[in-house]
Design a protein around this motif. Structure first.
Motif, short mmCIF file in Angstrom:
data_model
loop_
_atom_site.label_atom_id
_atom_site.label_comp_id
_atom_site.label_asym_id
_atom_site.label_seq_id
_atom_site.Cartn_x
_atom_site.Cartn_y
_atom_site.Cartn_z
N ASN B 158 0.85 -1.18 0.00
CA ASN B 158 0.00 0.00 0.00
C ASN B 158 0.89 1.25 0.00
O ASN B 158 1.61 1.50 0.98
N PRO B 159 0.88 2.03 -1.07
CA PRO B 159 1.79 3.19 -1.14
C PRO B 159 1.55 4.19 -0.02
O PRO B 159 2.47 4.89 0.40
N GLU B 160 0.34 4.27 0.50
CA GLU B 160 0.06 5.20 1.60
C GLU B 160 0.88 4.87 2.84
O GLU B 160 1.34 5.75 3.55
N ARG B 161 1.05 3.57 3.08
CA ARG B 161 1.84 3.17 4.25
C ARG B 161 3.29 3.58 4.07
O ARG B 161 3.95 3.99 5.02
N VAL B 162 3.78 3.47 2.86
CA VAL B 162 5.17 3.86 2.58
C VAL B 162 5.34 5.35 2.83
O VAL B 162 6.34 5.82 3.38
N LYS B 163 4.30 6.09 2.45
CA LYS B 163 4.34 7.55 2.61
C LYS B 163 4.56 7.96 4.07
O LYS B 163 5.21 8.95 4.37
N ASN B 164 3.96 7.18 4.97
CA ASN B 164 4.01 7.56 6.39
C ASN B 164 5.17 6.93 7.16
O ASN B 164 5.25 7.06 8.36
N ILE B 165 6.03 6.31 6.41
CA ILE B 165 7.07 5.50 7.05
C ILE B 165 7.96 6.30 8.00
O ILE B 165 8.35 5.83 9.07
N GLU B 166 8.23 7.53 7.63
CA GLU B 166 9.17 8.30 8.45
C GLU B 166 8.57 8.82 9.74
O GLU B 166 9.28 9.18 10.66
N ARG B 167 7.24 8.91 9.74
CA ARG B 167 6.61 9.46 10.94
C ARG B 167 6.61 8.45 12.09
O ARG B 167 6.39 8.80 13.21
N SER B 168 6.86 7.23 11.80
CA SER B 168 6.80 6.21 12.85
C SER B 168 8.19 5.63 13.06
O SER B 168 9.15 5.99 12.40
N ASN B 169 8.27 4.74 13.97
CA ASN B 169 9.52 4.03 14.20
C ASN B 169 9.82 3.04 13.07
O ASN B 169 10.88 2.43 13.04
N ASP B 170 8.89 2.90 12.16
CA ASP B 170 9.07 1.93 11.08
C ASP B 170 10.29 2.21 10.22
O ASP B 170 10.92 1.29 9.69
N ILE B 171 10.63 3.48 10.11
CA ILE B 171 11.80 3.79 9.28
C ILE B 171 13.05 3.16 9.89
O ILE B 171 13.90 2.63 9.17
N LEU B 172 13.13 3.18 11.23
CA LEU B 172 14.28 2.53 11.87
C LEU B 172 14.24 1.02 11.62
O LEU B 172 15.27 0.42 11.33
N GLY B 173 13.04 0.46 11.69
CA GLY B 173 12.88 -0.98 11.42
C GLY B 173 13.39 -1.33 10.03
O GLY B 173 14.15 -2.28 9.85
N VAL B 174 12.95 -0.55 9.05
CA VAL B 174 13.42 -0.77 7.68
C VAL B 174 14.94 -0.70 7.61
O VAL B 174 15.59 -1.54 6.99
N GLU B 175 15.50 0.27 8.29
CA GLU B 175 16.96 0.44 8.22
C GLU B 175 17.71 -0.67 8.94
O GLU B 175 18.80 -1.05 8.53
N TYR B 176 17.12 -1.20 10.03
CA TYR B 176 17.75 -2.35 10.68
C TYR B 176 17.81 -3.53 9.71
O TYR B 176 18.84 -4.19 9.57
N VAL B 177 16.69 -3.78 9.06
CA VAL B 177 16.64 -4.92 8.13
C VAL B 177 17.62 -4.70 6.98
O VAL B 177 18.38 -5.60 6.60
N ARG B 178 17.61 -3.49 6.48
CA ARG B 178 18.52 -3.17 5.38
C ARG B 178 19.99 -3.35 5.79
O ARG B 178 20.81 -3.87 5.02
N ALA B 179 20.30 -2.95 7.02
CA ALA B 179 21.68 -3.09 7.51
C ALA B 179 22.06 -4.56 7.60
O ALA B 179 23.18 -4.95 7.27
N ILE B 180 21.11 -5.37 8.03
CA ILE B 180 21.38 -6.82 8.10
C ILE B 180 21.72 -7.34 6.69
O ILE B 180 22.68 -8.08 6.51
N PHE B 181 20.94 -6.88 5.69
CA PHE B 181 21.25 -7.24 4.30
C PHE B 181 22.65 -6.75 3.92
O PHE B 181 23.44 -7.47 3.31
N ARG B 182 22.94 -5.51 4.27
CA ARG B 182 24.22 -4.94 3.84
C ARG B 182 25.42 -5.71 4.40
O ARG B 182 26.44 -5.87 3.72
N TYR B 183 25.32 -6.10 5.67
CA TYR B 183 26.43 -6.85 6.26
C TYR B 183 26.44 -8.31 5.79
O TYR B 183 27.36 -9.05 6.10
N GLY B 184 25.39 -8.71 5.10
CA GLY B 184 25.27 -10.12 4.73
C GLY B 184 25.20 -10.98 5.98
O GLY B 184 25.73 -12.08 6.03
#
Lengths: 425, 425
Positions: B158-184
């Motif tokens: 849902n693009p609306e949820r993506v839009k609000n990502i920064e207002r919540s702690n979800d952005i940190l969640g996304v970045e944690y997951v992304r960091a896990i990917f980055r470190y392999g």
């Protein structure tokens, strides 16, 4: 035409200053009186208790016709640099005929003899100086010891008097005379005896108290005592500035400004700053990390061979990032502009004359300082562009920091140098 | 063996933190719990209200076995840099099996989908991003809009949820997951729902109040209310630190530290600092000259596209002189050491295991940090010497500045990082 030049800090203007000013004018029979005054920081390495515009206003109200600013980079130097800057401003104005300064001894012959040796550097003096330096003495100490020994051999001056030169205002007198020699100026100089308390005296001495003791009284809000020690118009301007939240300003207000900056500097950063010789870089670096207050810091840096004033000046150099290259140039070429802080109706006449003969641009509208540089008169202006810009920038920055120390946050606009108009009385 | 890793600030540790910690341990069935915690400055760009040693002690008293420090250069970055540093510490420890973090949605599928796009940068996403950037959007905004458009086209989120990502702690969640990917990294991650007030909520909400509101109460010395909102042992350690003059520390205490430094910087100096894009150099330079308080300063710098947190972080970068070259390297290579702040008896066992497998040196005696660099295990340690030294130096400097903000001058020894021993419970 007799034009009297005086070198002042007026921090704040007190009865002793008024007495000295009137004596000097009388002595010269001055047609005009010009004061070159420290800006927002003083030779003690401290911010002035009230800002330069108010101090200029007070001077104008007490018989000075024009107040010009001693650039920050000279105002915060030791006697040699301070005098070279101050005499430079008066000399480059082009019309000053006489300088009068206060001195403990007022013994002009003595001052000239010492200044001549420093200026002419006779071979025998150089030889002794060289030996002293090789022994590991700091330059100021080596110089003093070399002078003592030189005059002992010469027999023309009592070496004991030379030994005590730094403890009195005589060292400034010597440096004024030396600066006159250095500029090849034909300004005459006159030393008159100081009255009242020594300027470092911390105790209230009634009518003739020192500026140090008056600042202390202001700090304690003992305004009734301040009133006794300063002329009426100085008093109400001090009170006005306090009432409007622009004063008083104290060195102690800079505590975290200094300590945070120093804690964030590396030792090598100190090495790049003017004056950090004799292991002072390490002393600053170590002390900043540990000291919790300014007092603790200067006590930790202090060693027998450093005065507190010198330490405070070095603190300013480190904070402002003053590099040896530019400072050495400033101490070679002298002031690159004359910044007018205020003038009376009579002073206006003087300035219109001076503008035609001065050796550097006279700046009355600081916001147009770059224009002054573009419109130089090649015939008589001797200006080094990069030195001009740096010197001016340091004055502006000094005001930026000084205004930040104003008690009322609403008054802390740092662009005061550009927004506050020249004082006209 | 299950080793739980959590990323925390604990500024200060409150009931919500305790609840989250216990939930996470239960979820994983953790044999050991490791917290990577911001040091003396936080992601909001502010000094922590009590120092890192006390915050580590509180964590240890509430069920964490080892507290390691998130280096200053990551702790004070946006979600991307913060998460990359924090996950990097846990990953490089070598034994952490699971990371649990709080999130508004706790919708792992959503977090993974977004993180995957950011990590894999599919061709279509890059194309949209390029267009957005060309339109002049800032990178964070271009990225958000590109994500919205990408998922609208894809139809998988849902693009609306993506839009609000920064207002919540979800952005940190996304970045944690992304960091896990980055470190392999093969660390598993788990998002659990946050409880109680939003972490930016300024109002007291009783038992489950936000850290922001608790700091506000401490500021107002409403300690009875603080007591309601934090566990008992957190409370007495806060009170102990206040009683000993090391707390509370507030951002506002840095007023003259910041403003004096900025007023003494030139515009070009800002240009050389990490993150000063989009005209921020000019905004900082102009605002510093005029602002009399920190509040005025940030209000003057503020524009719609900058958050206050971002401005405060940039203020720290400018104060600490953080250059893009080193920061970019930090954001590419990750943490270069693991600094232990404290451990329990149980944590000691974990550390002795971790020391044999960690990918970077584990530092328990900071004064010997140079030795750690000399004694690298070439088999498994991947360390960039210059990055290691710079990163470590920034942690030390952060403490130098933080201690200077302690209320009691007698407590302001800046070398606390070298003198205070690791907390052992």
């Amino acid at each position: 035409m007799k034009v009297l030049g005086v070198v002042v800090e007026y921090n704040p203007f007190h009865n002793g200053h008024l007495y000295h000013l009137e004596k000097a004018k009388e002595l010269i029979g001055a047609d005009f009186t010009i004061a070159v005054m420290s800006g927002n920081f003083t030779q003690r390495g401290e911010p002035a208790i009230i800002d330069k515009f108010s101090r200029a206003e007070i001077a104008l109200r007490h018989g000075v016709d024009v107040v010009v600013e001693l650039p920050f980079v000279y105002a915060t130097q030791d006697a040699g640099g301070f005098a070279f800057g101050a005499v430079g401003v008066l000399h480059k104005l082009g019309l000053v005929t006489d300088i009068v300064f206060g001195s403990e001894s007022a013994d002009e012959e003595f001052l000239i003899k010492v200044a001549k040796v420093l200026h002419e550097q006779p071979w025998r003096y150089q030889e002794i100086l060289h030996v002293k330096l090789k022994k590991g003495l700091s330059f100021p100490n080596a110089r003093k010891e070399a002078l003592v020994e030189y005059f002992r051999e010469e027999g023309t001056l009592n070496p004991e008097r030379v030994k005590n030169i730094e403890r009195s205002n005589d060292i400034l007198g010597v440096e004024y005379v030396r600066a006159i020699f250095r500029y090849g100026s034909d300004i005459r100089f006159h030393a008159i005896k100081r009255v009242g308390a020594s300027y470092t005296d911390e105790h209230f001495r009634g009518r003739f108290s020192s500026a140090t003791s008056i600042r202390k009284l202001v700090r304690e809000r003992a305004m009734e005592l301040v009133k006794e020690a300063v002329p009426e118009e100085s008093f109400w301007i001090i009170e006005r500035e306090m009432g409007e939240g622009r004063a008083p300003v104290f060195w102690e207000d800079m505590e975290r400004v200094f300590l945070a900056r120093f804690r964030l500097m590396n030792r090598e950063d100190f090495e790049e700053i003017y004056g950090f010789t004799e292991g002072l870089d390490k002393r600053f670096w170590d002390s900043a990390k540990r000291a919790g207050t300014l007092r603790e810091f200067v006590e930790a840096v202090k060693a027998k061979r450093f005065t507190f004033s010198r330490i405070r000046r070095l603190m300013l150099y480190a904070l402002f990032g003053i590099k040896p290259g530019m400072m050495d140039k400033a101490n070679k070429l002298g002031p690159q502009y004359i910044r007018v802080l205020g003038f009376t109706e009579k002073g206006r006449k003087f300035l219109s004359m001076a503008k035609r003969v001065a050796k550097v641009p006279i700046i009355t509208t600081p916001s147009l300082y770059k224009k002054a540089l573009e419109e130089l008169d090649e015939e008589r202006h001797e200006v080094d562009d990069s030195l001009f810009l740096w010197m001016f920038d340091m004055d502006i920055k000094a005001t930026m920091v000084h205004t930040l120390l104003f008690p009322d946050p609403g008054q802390r606009d740092g662009e005061r140098d550009f927004k506050k108009r020249v004082i006209v009385l």
